[in-house]
Design an enzyme around this catalytic site. Structure first.
Site, PDB file in Angstrom:
ATOM      1  N   CYS A   1       0.640  -1.239  -0.044  1.00  0.00           N
ATOM      2  CA  CYS A   1      -0.027   0.116   0.050  1.00  0.00           C
ATOM      3  C   CYS A   1       0.813   1.329   0.055  1.00  0.00           C
ATOM      4  O   CYS A   1       0.643   2.240  -0.747  1.00  0.00           O
ATOM      5  CB  CYS A   1      -1.041  -0.070   1.254  1.00  0.00           C
ATOM      6  SG  CYS A   1      -2.046  -1.259   1.201  1.00  0.00           S
TER       7      CYS A   1
ATOM      8  N   GLN B   1       3.919   2.771  -0.677  1.00  0.00           N
ATOM      9  CA  GLN B   1       4.483   3.328  -1.897  1.00  0.00           C
ATOM     10  C   GLN B   1       3.240   3.608  -2.953  1.00  0.00           C
ATOM     11  O   GLN B   1       3.510   4.688  -3.617  1.00  0.00           O
ATOM     12  CB  GLN B   1       5.610   2.444  -2.457  1.00  0.00           C
ATOM     13  CG  GLN B   1       6.080   2.674  -3.754  1.00  0.00           C
ATOM     14  CD  GLN B   1       7.542   2.632  -3.962  1.00  0.00           C
ATOM     15  OE1 GLN B   1       8.461   2.807  -2.816  1.00  0.00           O
ATOM     16  NE2 GLN B   1       7.882   2.485  -5.081  1.00  0.00           N
TER      17      GLN B   1
ATOM     18  N   ARG C   1      15.754  -3.794  12.507  1.00  0.00           N
ATOM     19  CA  ARG C   1      14.594  -3.436  13.424  1.00  0.00           C
ATOM     20  C   ARG C   1      14.570  -3.151  14.445  1.00  0.00           C
ATOM     21  O   ARG C   1      13.578  -2.903  15.191  1.00  0.00           O
ATOM     22  CB  ARG C   1      13.636  -4.887  13.100  1.00  0.00           C
ATOM     23  CG  ARG C   1      13.155  -5.159  11.670  1.00  0.00           C
ATOM     24  CD  ARG C   1      12.228  -4.209  10.980  1.00  0.00           C
ATOM     25  NE  ARG C   1      11.704  -4.603   9.484  1.00  0.00           N
ATOM     26  CZ  ARG C   1      10.674  -4.265   9.253  1.00  0.00           C
ATOM     27  NH1 ARG C   1       9.942  -3.194   9.688  1.00  0.00           N
ATOM     28  NH2 ARG C   1      10.153  -4.716   8.049  1.00  0.00           N
TER      29      ARG C   1
END
Ligand code: UDX
Length: 442
Positions: free
Chosen positions: A244, A246, A413
């Site tokens: 979604c 980009q 992360r």
């Protein structure tokens, strides 16, 4: 409720015990409702005829060629659905745009529906979906809001109220917002752009942290505690991925350009520029830390999905890191608890245009490992690219023993205990975290 699709394979999978996607909580709901009030079928015409409300939930990918290539969303599938509905319906219906679409798509859908030759009346509503993968079932049960856009005349308002009454079965009325069609369509793009912007904002600061000795996690906490800013979506990472963010920002950029709003287009495009920079920066840091060469070195990649609790690899940042490392001629060993090798290659081809044909040796350069330990065995480095919880509790002493020395860790992360890893003997690099070898004054 009946879900229809052209693909017999997909529908068969939805009717089987192994669903075509991994989503926590979904199998339980499907097994409870399937055959009772939830059905999956390829009888598109029949189900259109029987329905009172039809949700158009097709994909709207970024165009790859022609006008607006690389930015505009292709709404071809939405139009095809509208044409099919107009062709086979024998009664008026409420048609709901569930797909994410450029603003004013409902106008096209409405005009196509109006062209039916039976004088049928259709109402078009916009009802964008805000659920996130991995938490989709929770988001569905307790959404922050449901958004319904419709034409602001008597019939439009009545249609919107019909859909409101469906959601009101489990969502408090004050969380169901009704707006005009265009606000609803545009809100979806804007919500995703704002979320992605937060990730790019904190990622831009992570680079500054690495240069100055500040700690990006401490900054996220200090900044996010201000209620005006809020804590969520401030986790620095190797960049955002998924189907979604980009796509929707590119769509927004293209819309701004179409309306001649060049400064607005440029502003939102920077969110993507920053995301690309972050992905590239990470790989460059891996290579430079490992004495400027990874040629022939085994590198373990822990996590390939674009976030935890999903097997989805669309636009996953791991793919870009793997691509760049393969181009440096490293030997990559990937372990992800949910990702299928086949899906990795489909996405690598679709997004990076890279296949065994275009890059002979690609298939051999990337091994998919059955677990984290075999991925790391004999490796010069391991990189955590998806924040799967199980990576936090690996036996790092065991991993260290099996690795080449110096043993490098790249935590994309910030989920590992870096102090503990350094105690074991690893050389640790993380996102936006001060490097103790570089700063003596921490
Ligand atoms: C997103 C929107 O959240 C959702 O409302 C919309 O309906 C679809 O798009 P999704 O793509 O499933 O959902 O995942 P999301 O949780 O938003 O994460 C997107 C990407 O941003 C992931 O790669 C994630 O790892 C990354 N991210 C998210 C960060 O890097 N840092 C954060 O703090 C949050």
């Amino acid at each position: 409720m009946c879900v229809v699709d052209l693909s017999q394979k997909q529908i068969d999978a939805w009717n089987s015990d192994s669903l075509p996607i991994y989503e926590p909580g979904l199998p339980e709901v499907v097994s409870e409702c399937r055959g009772r009030n939830l059905f999956f079928s390829t009888d598109i015409d029949g189900e259109i005829k029987r329905a009172d409300i039809i949700f158009i939930s097709v994909n709207t990918p970024t165009k790859t060629m022609g006008i607006g290539a690389g930015r505009a969303a292709n709404i071809k599938n939405c139009e095809l659905c509208a044409r099919k509905i107009a062709e086979v319906s024998d009664s008026g219906k409420i048609v709901v745009e569930k797909s994410t679409v450029p603003v004013r798509t409902a106008q096209a859908v409405r005009r196509v529906l109006e062209c039916n030759d039976k004088g049928l009346k259709f109402q078009v509503l916009s009802n964008p979906e805000f659920l996130a993968e991995g938490t989709a079932m929770e988001d569905l049960k307790a959404p922050d809001r449901v958004l319904i856009g419709g034409v602001q005349d008597e019939d439009g308002i009545k249609a919107a109220e019909t859909l409101v009454s469906v959601y009101a079965n489990w969502v408090p009325r004050e969380q169901i917002l009704t707006t005009n069609l265009w606000s609803s369509e545009l809100s979806k793009l804007v919500a995703n752009a704002f979320l992605a912007q937060r990730v790019s904002s904190i990622n831009s600061i992570s680079a500054l942290c690495e240069a100055t000795g500040a700690d990006v996690n401490e900054i996220s906490r200090a900044v996010g505690i201000d209620q005006r800013i809020g804590r969520r979506f401030l986790n620095s990472s190797i960049g955002f991925g998924g189907s979604c963010f980009q796509k929707d920002i590119l769509n927004l950029v293209y819309l701004c350009e179409t309306y001649g709003l060049h400064e607005c287009a440029e502003y939102w495009n920077q969110v993507i520029v920053m995301n690309d920079y972050q992905k590239k920066r990470f790989t460059e840091k891996m290579v430079s830390s490992m004495f400027n060469t990874v040629t022939g070195k085994k590198i373990a990649i822990l996590g390939y999905a674009f976030k935890k609790d999903t097997g989805d690899v669309r636009e996953t940042p791991s793919m870009f890191v793997v691509r760049d490392l393969v181009l440096e001629q490293a030997k990559i060993h990937v372990f992800d608890p949910q990702v299928k090798r086949e899906d990795m290659w489909i996405e690598m081809d679709y997004t990076c245009g890279m296949t065994e044909k275009t890059h002979p040796g690609l298939d051999k350069a990337v091994t998919t490992s059955p677990d984290a330990y075999s991925a790391c065995d004999g490796a010069h480095a391991f990189a955590v690219l998806t924040e799967w919880d199980e990576f936090k509790t690996l036996d790092f002493e065991r991993i260290y023993k099996g690795m080449a020395k110096p043993a490098f860790v790249f935590d994309g992360r910030n989920i590992l205990d870096h102090a503990k890893l350094r105690e074991i003997g690893f050389e640790v690099h993380a996102i936006g975290k001060p490097d103790p070898n570089k700063f003596s004054d921490l």
